[in-house]
Design an enzyme around this catalytic site. Structure first.
Site, PDB file in Angstrom:
ATOM      1  CD  GLU A  76       3.400  -2.140   1.938  1.00  0.00           C
ATOM      2  OE1 GLU A  76       2.496  -2.111   1.085  1.00  0.00           O
ATOM      3  OE2 GLU A  76       3.511  -1.312   2.846  1.00  0.00           O
ATOM      4  CG  ASP A  77       1.054  -6.064   4.028  1.00  0.00           C
ATOM      5  OD1 ASP A  77       1.957  -5.307   4.433  1.00  0.00           O
ATOM      6  OD2 ASP A  77      -0.079  -5.673   3.722  1.00  0.00           O
TER       7      ASP A  77
END
Ligand code: MN
Length: 715
Positions: A76-77
């Protein structure tokens, strides 16, 4: 910041033989890809995955779970992809990380309270591995613990509310009460800070008194157990602020009226001791009978077991007492996680019969291959709602549908009119066919066209009862309306032939009587059934006018005629006009050309071109300068009228046979006229619609074979 070595030590504590290599590798990788990122707290980002892994280690989970805790945010990051993860850490880890990422990408902004249950189910349904949920809970727990670093009050409140509505109930459902309590307690301090502070203050006043009271009651209970020779551990604790608050809200109580803010718990060695202890407590303190619950005999679905009783305490106050074994206490704290955390060689308890079915499967599978905890965890597939899917509407509402449901089902679920007018759907922004099977997490937009109608074909793929019954109702209604129109036309015609006026007779008592004789409720029903072909207008006439000798009329033929009328629609003319395009074409009524006939065109005054057969009288007389060359297209599609006349000897069933042959050859009768000539000779003519000249010849050939037909030819 917690160190990876602390976490690994924790794992070794509950699983001495653990292969921690995967944890090491996950740590190094996570540190590398998160490098340079910072949390709102100012700490390196890595502190977050470390804390999450630590919470998972507190739950005594397997090495894969811990590794996934360390990696849970990388997709996600950071630029890392699921494929990267799969390559480095294998399919197991990749699947779990992809599950966690999928849930993180859901956005529940502005959901309404009644949506919460569906969102919870959606999250559970999206995770096909229970570890996905546990990692998500650990993630949320650490985020809520560090919520104070957020600067926006609004954001803080929103996250806290979402935690209360979605994540705390999921933790409760899975029986992980320690996480549920912590999530609730912290979230509550953000959602209702004033109430939180007030309860905190009220509890701290007279705290010394209250602590003396707890100690006194604890001592009394401990003595009771000791003198009965029951080894017991007695605990007294304050109830959660949040549950006190909920009680005040629910029962409209002031704080001073909430008595049982302290709960006692008796933890025992064996199950029989639990009931024995209960008896002793009830002998000493007067029980409030309606406040007794036996979760040992009937465990909660998540496996929670305990006896709950509320009694009148030494000062006339209410006291809640929970009685359970050590094992039950352990399960009560870690819930589902307890069923499959490492257990140092101990076998799993087989007592929790009423747990979710999948836990049962889990235990079954484990029985077959006990020993290796990793193999055991491989079998942890969660399918809590195998029959359901959850999808988003464009407004972010979550709707629950059965597996295999289509956009049509969703449309009908939302509104019947939306279903009726549904002409298409977009799933996640892309057009899909209406029979597309929706999947959990899809965002579905229904496209409608005003005035559009349901298609009977939808019945082949809709899954919900609602959609099915609404579509059926609609079709039924249409059929009835059509049958009424058809039935009325048939009646008018046949009645007229018999010198009766159907519309005048329609509302007479006689007609009502006939309706009743046919056992129909209304005249409309009667007419509809004539349209369906279940009864004939002649049957009605015979009952209506006893003794009448009705003119024989072939209803089958009538039906063929009507069927054709219904089917008639705008068709291509099949004509090519020299050098001109898109011109209005009509066919001469006089000669009715059909494809294959030699033809000629005649330019009319403002009404396009009329096409005649070459030999037609009208064609021969038209002025040459208005003539134009026309041709049939190579391939003509459509039906063209052609008029035939015939004469034959009358006999029973003749008309039926003619119409049957015509319809078998794929032609239709447009109209038919019969005249009785002298004796039993019938002169007749009818207009057929055919595809072309060959078709017509074929029909004529067949008709000629009918007995008694003397002559038949095209007009
Ligand atoms: Mn996270």
């Amino acid at each position: 910041m917690i160190r990876i070595t602390d976490i690994i030590e924790k794992v070794y504590d509950y699983y001495p033989g653990a292969d921690v290599d995967i944890i090491d590798r996950a740590y190094i990788y996570s540190a590398k890809v998160h490098a340079g990122q910072v949390r709102l707290s100012g700490e390196p980002y890595l502190s977050h995955p470390l804390e999450v892994a630590n919470i998972l280690a507190d739950m005594k989970l397997d090495t894969v779970s811990i590794a996934c805790g360390l990696l849970h945010d990388v997709v996600e990051d950071t630029p890392v992809t699921i494929e990267d993860i799969q390559e480095r850490f294998g399919q197991d880890v990749a699947k779990i990380i992809s599950g966690v990422t999928k849930i993180s990408s859901l956005s529940f902004d502005n959901f309404r309270e009644r949506q919460a249950e569906n969102i919870r189910k959606m999250i559970l349904a999206m995770a096909d591995d229970i570890r996905v949920i546990l990692i998500k809970l650990a993630d949320r727990l650490h985020n809520i613990r560090t919520l104070n670093y957020h600067t926006s009050e609004k954001k803080k409140k929103a996250i806290a509310q979402e935690t209360l509505d979605i994540y705390a109930p999921i933790a409760a459902r899975l029986g992980i009460y320690w996480i549920k309590r912590e999530l609730e307690e912290i979230s509550f301090s953000y959602t209702s800070p004033e109430a939180y502070e007030k309860i905190k203050q009220l509890i701290s006043t007279n705290q010394a008194d209250r602590e003396r009271y707890v100690e006194e009651v604890r001592y009394t209970i401990q003595n009771l157990m000791d003198s009965a020779n029951i080894p017991a551990q007695v605990k007294g604790r304050y109830k959660q602020f949040y549950s006190i608050y909920q009680k005040m809200e629910k029962q409209h109580l002031e704080f001073k009226d909430v008595y049982d803010i302290i709960a006692f718990r008796i933890i025992l060695d064996t199950l029989p001791h639990c009931y024995e202890a209960l008896g002793i407590i009830h002998a000493k303190f007067k029980p409030i009978t309606y406040k007794f619950k036996d979760y040992i005999g009937g465990p909660k679905p998540n496996g929670y077991q305990s006896l709950h009783t509320t009694v009148i305490g030494p000062y006339g106050e209410r006291m809640e007492i929970q009685i359970r074994t050590h094992e039950m206490d352990r399960v009560a704290n870690s819930g589902i996680a307890a069923h499959w955390s490492y257990k140092e060689g101990k076998t799993l308890d087989k007592g929790s019969k009423n747990t979710f079915e999948w836990i049962q499967n889990l235990l079954e599978n484990h029985k077959e291959s006990p020993g290796d905890p990793n193999e055991f965890l491989d079998n942890v597939k969660i399918d809590l709602y195998p029959e359901d899917i959850y999808v988003f509407t464009p407004r972010g509402e979550v709707k629950n549908l059965p597996k295999g449901a289509t956009p049509v089902d969703l449309a009908y679920l939302i509104h019947t009119d939306l279903g009726h007018q549904c002409t298409g759907a977009k799933v996640n922004g892309r057009m899909v066919p209406l029979q597309y099977q929706l999947r959990t997490g899809d965002t579905v937009e229904i496209l409608t066209t005003k005035g559009h109608h349901p298609s009977p074909g939808w019945l082949n793929y809709v899954k919900t009862v609602k959609a099915r019954s609404r579509i059926r109702q609609w079709i039924k209604k249409q059929e009835t309306e059509r049958s009424i129109t058809l039935g009325r036309e048939l009646c008018e015609k046949v009645f007229r032939k018999n010198r009766l006026n159907f519309n005048e007779l329609l509302h007479t008592p006689e007609m009502a009587k006939v309706t009743a004789e046919f056992k129909f409720k209304t005249v409309e029903d009667l007419i509809a059934n004539i349209g369906y072909g279940k009864i004939t207008p002649l049957q009605v006439i015979r009952k209506l006018v006893p003794g009448i000798k009705p003119k024989p009329e072939e209803t089958l033929l009538d039906k063929l005629i009507f069927r054709h009328k219904e089917r008639k629609k705008k068709e291509e003319t099949g004509i090519v006009v020299d050098g001109m395009d898109d011109i209005l074409i009509r066919f001469g009524k006089c000669c009715q050309p059909i494809p294959g006939d030699p033809i000629t065109g005649y330019i009319t005054h403002g009404a396009g071109i009329t096409v005649h057969r070459v030999g037609c009288v009208n064609a021969l007389t038209m002025s040459p300068e208005r003539r134009i060359k026309v041709e049939w297209k190579q391939e003509t599609v459509g039906s063209f009228p052609a008029r035939l006349k015939f004469w034959c000897y009358d006999r029973i069933g003749l008309l039926a046979e003619i119409s049957a042959i015509i319809s078998q050859s794929g032609a239709n009768i447009e109209e038919m006229n019969l005249e009785h000539a002298i004796g039993k000779v019938v002169n007749g003519s009818f207009t057929l619609t055919v595809k072309d000249l060959d078709h017509l010849d074929e029909v004529i050939l067949k008709l000629k074979k009918i007995d008694y037909i003397q002559q038949i030819e095209r007009v």
